[in-house]
Each structure stands twice: as structure tokens, then as C-alpha cells.
Design an enzyme around this catalytic site. Sequence first.
Site, PDB file in Angstrom:
ATOM      1  CG  ASP A  64      27.120  38.441  32.006  1.00  0.00           C
ATOM      2  OD1 ASP A  64      27.334  38.416  33.227  1.00  0.00           O
ATOM      3  OD2 ASP A  64      27.003  37.425  31.300  1.00  0.00           O
ATOM      4  CG  ASP A 106      30.436  36.238  33.189  1.00  0.00           C
ATOM      5  OD1 ASP A 106      30.080  36.730  34.282  1.00  0.00           O
ATOM      6  OD2 ASP A 106      29.689  35.507  32.518  1.00  0.00           O
TER       7      ASP A 106
END
Length: 171
Positions: A64, A106
Site C-alpha cells: 500500500d 494505491d
Amino acid sequence: LNDIDVQVRQEQELGKRLVEAQTKAKIDGLTGVKNRYAFLEAEELINRQIEKRQQQPFAVLVLDVNDLKKVNDTSGHQVGDQYIKNACKVICKIFSHSPVFRIGGDEFVVISQGKDYDRIEELLEELRDHNIEVSGIDGNVIACGMSKYDKGTDTDISSVIKRADCEMYAR
């Protein structure tokens, strides 16, 4: 005869375009890595291999990109897009022998096998070193969790992914 020749060429061209479209459908438009659709296909393949007891060792890494919302809010989405691309380059460089998938804004997943699997701890250390290097300069810090497939207990890839996801959030 000419009509048949033209028809054959048209069918070949259509076939070629179909293959190109299918390939593009599996690629993330922003980063150029595999997308969520390609990841779902990889998941299915691995699950079939696990079911047949033919799956080779692998690890799943859930990654992430930290602070994307802050970047988008303060600098705009174009800068945020570049932030994602830069993070993707780091991930692809470190895990160069593994498929990288962008599964959400993301969020990335890496399925590590072969050479990268054999060096997984070393590669994770490279990612930690990257994070330390860029953390003081508002660089791309990439959170990561990793879990290895356990032939004795894992009946599908989803349990491996869940463990990797939990590990990422535990750090």
C-alpha cells in the site's frame, strides 16, 4: 477466390485485434503492470494448482502506498498519479522476477515465486531500506505485508492473502 482471400485477411485482423484487446484488458492504464482482472485470473490458476496439489511454493505480498490521499489533497491528482507510478517502479524493481498487480488505487499485490521467493527476506529488506531512505523526504513509503503459502494448511490463495494483509496493517 479474391473474396475468400479478403475474408481470411479480415478474420486474421479481427483475431489479432481481439488478442490485443484481451491483453490490454489485463493491464493497468496508469502503471502498465497487471490489473485486478489479471490478478483474479492468477488467483484462479493458483487455486486450481493448490486443488490438484501441484502448486509450487509462493509468497503473497500486499503493498500500500502511504499518504496518497494527502498527496492528492495537497498537490492534486496528477501529482498523486505520479506518486503511484513512482511507487510501482520501486515495487517492480525490487520484485523483478514476480508478477506485480495494481488491484486498487494505491494497493498492489505481488505473487512471489522462483528466484524472488528464494530471496524473499532479502527483497523485503530492500523495501525496508527504501522506506527508511525516503521517509524523511516525503518520498514513496510503501507499507508491505508478506505471507508464504503453507501446503499443509492453506486450501486456497485467499488465506495467504489475508495473512499478508493482516501483517501489513500490523506494522
